[in-house]
Design a protein around this motif. Structure first.
Motif, mmCIF file in Angstrom:
data_model
loop_
_atom_site.group_PDB
_atom_site.id
_atom_site.type_symbol
_atom_site.label_atom_id
_atom_site.label_comp_id
_atom_site.label_asym_id
_atom_site.label_seq_id
_atom_site.Cartn_x
_atom_site.Cartn_y
_atom_site.Cartn_z
ATOM 1 N N GLU A 142 -2.607 -4.202 -3.500
ATOM 2 C CA GLU A 142 -2.364 -3.014 -2.683
ATOM 3 C C GLU A 142 -1.576 -1.948 -3.445
ATOM 4 O O GLU A 142 -1.848 -0.762 -3.332
ATOM 5 N N SER B 294 -3.867 0.006 -5.643
ATOM 6 C CA SER B 294 -5.092 0.450 -4.996
ATOM 7 C C SER B 294 -5.432 1.912 -5.269
ATOM 8 O O SER B 294 -6.581 2.318 -5.075
ATOM 9 N N LYS C 109 0.817 -1.217 0.000
ATOM 10 C CA LYS C 109 0.000 0.000 0.000
ATOM 11 C C LYS C 109 0.848 1.263 0.000
ATOM 12 O O LYS C 109 0.462 2.290 -0.568
#
Length: 241
Positions: free
Chosen positions: A236, A239, A200
């Motif tokens: 991620e 994202s 992320k």
């Protein structure tokens, strides 16, 4: 640009290993540009597994690593020499004479940079360059700057890079503050480029690198111009897209 989304880190690593292994199978004497850090570890692990099964042969491969810390000997446990041998080279049949990394302990660093560029040129150039991306958009150790550095050079690492690399050292003070890195021109001259990204924390910078303005303030953005550029990331990492 080709973009592939993997479900997770393991799938990303297998997909990247597939591309690297295909390169070596189709051209056994390939020149591979290799990267360090935590991101490619799964890819190297998968390649080792396939080598042990007899599915891939590295005996004719030449490796060119992107970078090395200045001041760390090749035997230092946090040097990229040590990293590559521990996590990849010592487990495959690549010839020791075909392994190349910059010398971070060279007494004449300017000469070391020129010699490294000459070495890459003498190999015929990089067939496939493996890259990660830093949280500030750096590739190799090409940090955000006012201009793209074309050739191998000495770079002072940014605070964010030093902080990111602290996880590999006992203390932030132990992290080297400078490095030798292959330049942007050399990376862009690779016939193929494969970038792998996970997590992320890379999502926003990856979006900017792939779809934002091309600027030396975000070095990875230059990859938009490469004619054979592939990105593989986990969910991620994508994202923010």
């Amino acid at each position: 640009m080709r973009i592939y989304k993997a479900a997770n880190y393991n799938e990303m690593s297998r997909m990247a290993a597939n591309i690297l292994s295909a390169q070596v199978i189709l051209k056994p004497a390939s020149v591979l540009g290799l990267a360090t850090g935590s991101t490619p570890l799964g890819t190297y692990k998968q390649l080792i597994e396939w080598y042990e099964k007899g599915d891939i042969d590295f005996s004719e491969v030449t490796s060119i690593n992107l970078d090395e810390y200045i001041g760390l000997s090749s035997t230092h446990e946090q040097s990229y020499h040590h990293f590559m041998h521990e996590n990849f080279f010592d487990h495959i049949n690549i010839k020791p004479g075909n392994i190349h990394l910059p010398d971070g302990t060279a007494t004449d660093l300017e000469k070391e940079c020129k010699d490294y560029d000459a070495l890459i040129s003498d190999t015929g150039g990089i067939d496939l360059q493996l890259l990660g991306i830093g949280t500030d958009g750096h590739i190799g150790f090409n940090e955000p700057s006012d201009a793209f550095e074309p050739l191998t050079h000495v770079v002072n690492l940014t605070d964010s890079t030093i902080k990111s690399n602290t996880r590999f050292f006992t203390d932030e003070e132990d992290v080297p503050k400078s490095a030798i890195t292959v330049g942007i021109k050399t990376i862009m001259q690779a016939k193929k480029i494969l970038m792998i990204v996970n997590g992320k924390n890379k999502a926003d910078i990856l979006k900017e690198a792939l779809y934002g303005c091309i600027t030396p303030a975000l070095p990875a953005s230059i990859l938009q111009l490469h004619p054979d550029f592939t990105v593989i990331g986990d969910e991620e990492a994508f994202s923010s897209l």
